[in-house]
Scaffold this active site. Structure first.
Site, short mmCIF file in Angstrom:
data_model
loop_
_atom_site.label_atom_id
_atom_site.label_comp_id
_atom_site.label_asym_id
_atom_site.label_seq_id
_atom_site.Cartn_x
_atom_site.Cartn_y
_atom_site.Cartn_z
N ASN A 50 -1.57 -0.83 14.96
CA ASN A 50 -1.19 0.59 14.87
C ASN A 50 -2.35 1.55 15.12
O ASN A 50 -2.11 2.75 15.26
CB ASN A 50 -0.59 0.88 13.49
CG ASN A 50 -1.53 0.53 12.35
OD1 ASN A 50 -2.31 -0.41 12.44
ND2 ASN A 50 -1.45 1.27 11.26
N TYR A 51 -3.58 1.07 15.21
CA TYR A 51 -4.74 1.96 15.32
C TYR A 51 -5.49 1.69 16.62
O TYR A 51 -5.90 0.56 16.88
CB TYR A 51 -5.65 1.72 14.12
CG TYR A 51 -6.84 2.65 14.03
CD1 TYR A 51 -6.69 4.03 14.13
CD2 TYR A 51 -8.11 2.14 13.81
CE1 TYR A 51 -7.79 4.88 14.03
CE2 TYR A 51 -9.21 2.98 13.70
CZ TYR A 51 -9.05 4.35 13.81
OH TYR A 51 -10.14 5.19 13.72
N HIS A 59 4.98 -14.46 5.55
CA HIS A 59 3.64 -15.04 5.54
C HIS A 59 2.65 -14.26 6.39
O HIS A 59 2.94 -13.91 7.53
CB HIS A 59 3.64 -16.47 6.11
CG HIS A 59 4.83 -17.29 5.77
ND1 HIS A 59 4.97 -17.93 4.57
CD2 HIS A 59 5.95 -17.60 6.48
CE1 HIS A 59 6.12 -18.60 4.55
NE2 HIS A 59 6.74 -18.40 5.69
N ARG A 114 0.82 -1.20 0.00
CA ARG A 114 0.00 0.00 0.00
C ARG A 114 0.86 1.27 0.00
O ARG A 114 2.08 1.20 0.22
CB ARG A 114 -0.94 -0.02 1.20
CG ARG A 114 -2.03 -1.08 1.11
CD ARG A 114 -2.81 -1.20 2.40
NE ARG A 114 -3.43 0.08 2.78
CZ ARG A 114 -4.00 0.30 3.96
NH1 ARG A 114 -4.02 -0.67 4.88
NH2 ARG A 114 -4.52 1.47 4.23
N TYR A 117 0.51 -8.18 8.75
CA TYR A 117 0.20 -6.79 8.45
C TYR A 117 1.23 -5.89 9.13
O TYR A 117 1.41 -5.95 10.36
CB TYR A 117 -1.20 -6.40 8.96
CG TYR A 117 -1.43 -4.91 8.85
CD1 TYR A 117 -1.53 -4.29 7.61
CD2 TYR A 117 -1.49 -4.12 9.99
CE1 TYR A 117 -1.71 -2.91 7.51
CE2 TYR A 117 -1.68 -2.74 9.91
CZ TYR A 117 -1.78 -2.15 8.66
OH TYR A 117 -1.94 -0.79 8.56
N LYS A 151 1.93 -0.92 4.78
CA LYS A 151 1.38 0.42 4.58
C LYS A 151 2.23 1.43 5.35
O LYS A 151 2.50 1.25 6.52
CB LYS A 151 -0.08 0.46 5.06
CG LYS A 151 -0.82 1.77 4.74
CD LYS A 151 -0.74 2.81 5.84
CE LYS A 151 -1.38 2.37 7.11
NZ LYS A 151 -1.35 3.50 8.13
#
Length: 208
Positions: free
Chosen positions: A146-147, A123, A93, A126, A111
């Protein structure tokens, strides 16, 4: 929009993609199944780039030398340095920076993250809003949390770290140089250099 106009748009896109594929191949890019690959006009390619079937490369992407992109990978607004290998089934991303020799494997999403030289995320992981050093191994199923529901937070992973499978990194958090996590660890606090942490919440492993 009428059905006729939709068909016209599709035909125009088809012609644009044929042109972009031919331009890329004229520059030396190997596209193994051109009709399955979708490209953007602003992509910058290095030498000896290989693109396998069913790949999408979005806008603002730069690809270095000796890079291979495996099937079912989507890349957008990212930089891939030389000798990088991505896919299959990877999503790169916007804001991802893959440094020389790094590897992104199957079912991995990145991202706004920098992946250090020769580091590997092989594998089912995120990695978001993260800086990873060199020679890092990210175990299967690792997630950077992260959020917090309101804001995004940063994760920093120093050089030569080994993260066990299923590690959860609760940002903001830092993992020190040469540190290790056991499988299934939930890291809620910074980890010092050259220690091993295990458990939920992760604590320094007792070697006794």
């Amino acid at each position: 929009m009428t059905l006729k106009s939709k068909k016209k748009i599709a035909l125009v896109e088809k012609k644009i993609q044929e042109k972009l594929r031919n331009q890329a191949m004229d520059k030396g890019v190997t596209i193994k199944s051109p009709e399955t690959v979708f490209l953007s006009k602003d992509t910058i390619y290095g030498k000896n780039v290989i693109i396998n079937p069913y790949v999408v490369i979005g806008k603002k992407t730069k690809i270095g030398n000796n890079v291979e992109i495996l099937s079912f990978t989507h890349i957008e607004d990212s930089i891939l340095e030389s000798a990088v290998r991505v896919g299959p089934f990877s999503r790169i991303r916007p804001g991802s920076y893959l440094m020389k020799g790094s590897k992104i494997g199957n079912f991995v999403e990145t991202k706004k993250s920098k992946i250090g030289k020769n580091s590997k995320i092989n594998h089912l992981s995120y990695i978001g809003d993260t800086t990873i050093g060199k020679n890092v191994n990210i175990g299967a199923g690792t997630i950077t949390c992260n959020y917090d529901g309101t804001e995004k937070h940063q994760t920093k992973i120093e050089d030569d770290v080994f993260l066990g499978a299923g590690t959860m990194l609760i940002a903001p958090v830092m993992v020190g140089e040469g540190a290790k996590t056991g499988a299934g660890s939930v890291v809620t606090k910074d980890v010092d250099d050259f220690v091993t942490v295990v458990g939920n919440p992760a604590k320094i492993m007792d070697n006794a």
